[in-house]
Design an enzyme around this catalytic site. Structure first.
Site, short mmCIF file in Angstrom:
data_model
loop_
_atom_site.label_atom_id
_atom_site.label_comp_id
_atom_site.label_asym_id
_atom_site.label_seq_id
_atom_site.Cartn_x
_atom_site.Cartn_y
_atom_site.Cartn_z
N ASN A 106 0.68 -0.93 -0.01
CA ASN A 106 -0.04 -0.02 0.05
C ASN A 106 0.87 1.16 0.04
O ASN A 106 1.95 1.14 0.43
CB ASN A 106 -0.70 -0.03 1.33
CG ASN A 106 -1.66 1.21 1.22
OD1 ASN A 106 -2.52 1.46 0.39
ND2 ASN A 106 -1.73 1.82 2.42
N HIS A 108 0.94 4.93 1.28
CA HIS A 108 0.10 6.22 2.36
C HIS A 108 0.72 7.48 2.46
O HIS A 108 1.98 7.51 2.37
CB HIS A 108 0.18 5.43 3.64
CG HIS A 108 -0.55 6.06 4.63
ND1 HIS A 108 -1.91 6.11 4.78
CD2 HIS A 108 0.01 7.02 5.68
CE1 HIS A 108 -2.19 6.89 5.77
NE2 HIS A 108 -1.03 7.44 6.36
#
Ligand code: GRF
Length: 216
Positions: A106, A108
């Site tokens: 991911n 972020h």
């Protein structure tokens, strides 16, 4: 044989676009084989379609609950046999089905563990930090809690608002994501506890501590 990426998006998809652009070169070592979203009509899906990449949409509200949504999303992802799933602006927590299907990274827009969650840029500004940035990390069952792979700092400027700061973070974030995913594809990685080491293709660790998160 190229390393297969399934990218998950919820919005504008500029991180996806950076991956699509990078993977136009064979030397990158990875290619986007499908793009999934949790909603229709987003620019991220349009970017995939323009690039000729298959897309799919799994909306939470079309399922009786999160477990069923997770199972369907995992099945859609699995159809494309990814080596890595990239959550790039995907605004839902991934469930155990998806996490079991392939390693997931991911991106972020903050320096984790500071400012996890959906409003990282707003929260960093509200706190008054002078430096924030972006993090690419492996995804685990928590919210932005998985082992950090790479981070880059971005200075907060006087007069920044959420939009201006997020835009500067995203410029850095795209480069970081492309770099990390390419290195994972070309060089492999190992995870020991919370430490992720890139460029470790070679001897397989005798006993990797994080199940399913080691490639050779
Ligand atoms: C990125 O900053 C990502 O970290 C955050 O949402 C933004 C997505 O941007 N979760 P885009 O859709 O890739 O343009």
């Amino acid at each position: 044989m190229s390393f297969r990426l399934v990218v998950l998006v919820s919005g504008s998809g500029t991180n996806l676009q950076a991956l699509l652009d990078a993977s136009a070169s064979d030397a990158y070592g990875a290619r986007v084989v499908a793009v999934g979203a949790d909603r229709d009509g987003v620019e991220g899906l349009a970017r995939a379609e323009r690039a000729g990449v298959p897309t799919f949409v799994e909306r939470l509200r079309d399922h009786p609950g999160r477990d069923e949504w997770d199972e369907s999303l995992a099945a859609r992802i699995a159809e494309h046999k990814p080596d890595l799933v990239v959550s790039a602006g995907f605004m839902k927590i991934l469930g155990p089905g998806v996490l079991a299907s392939a390693p997931v990274v991911n991106t972020h827009p903050a320096l984790l563990p500071a400012f996890p969650g959906a409003h990282a840029v707003r929260d960093a500004l509200a706190y008054g930090v002078r430096v924030t940035g972006c993090t690419v990390h492996l995804v685990d069952a928590g919210v932005d809690t998985g082992p950090v792979i790479a981070q880059e700092a971005v200075a907060v400027r006087d007069g920044d608002d959420e939009e201006t700061l997020h835009e500067r973070i995203k410029q850095v974030e795209r480069g970081l994501l492309v770099d990390v995913v390419g290195r994972m594809a070309r060089e492999g990685w190992t995870v020991t506890g919370r430490t992720v080491r890139l460029g470790s293709r070679g001897p397989v660790p005798v006993k990797p501590e994080t199940e399913g998160r080691t490639t050779t």
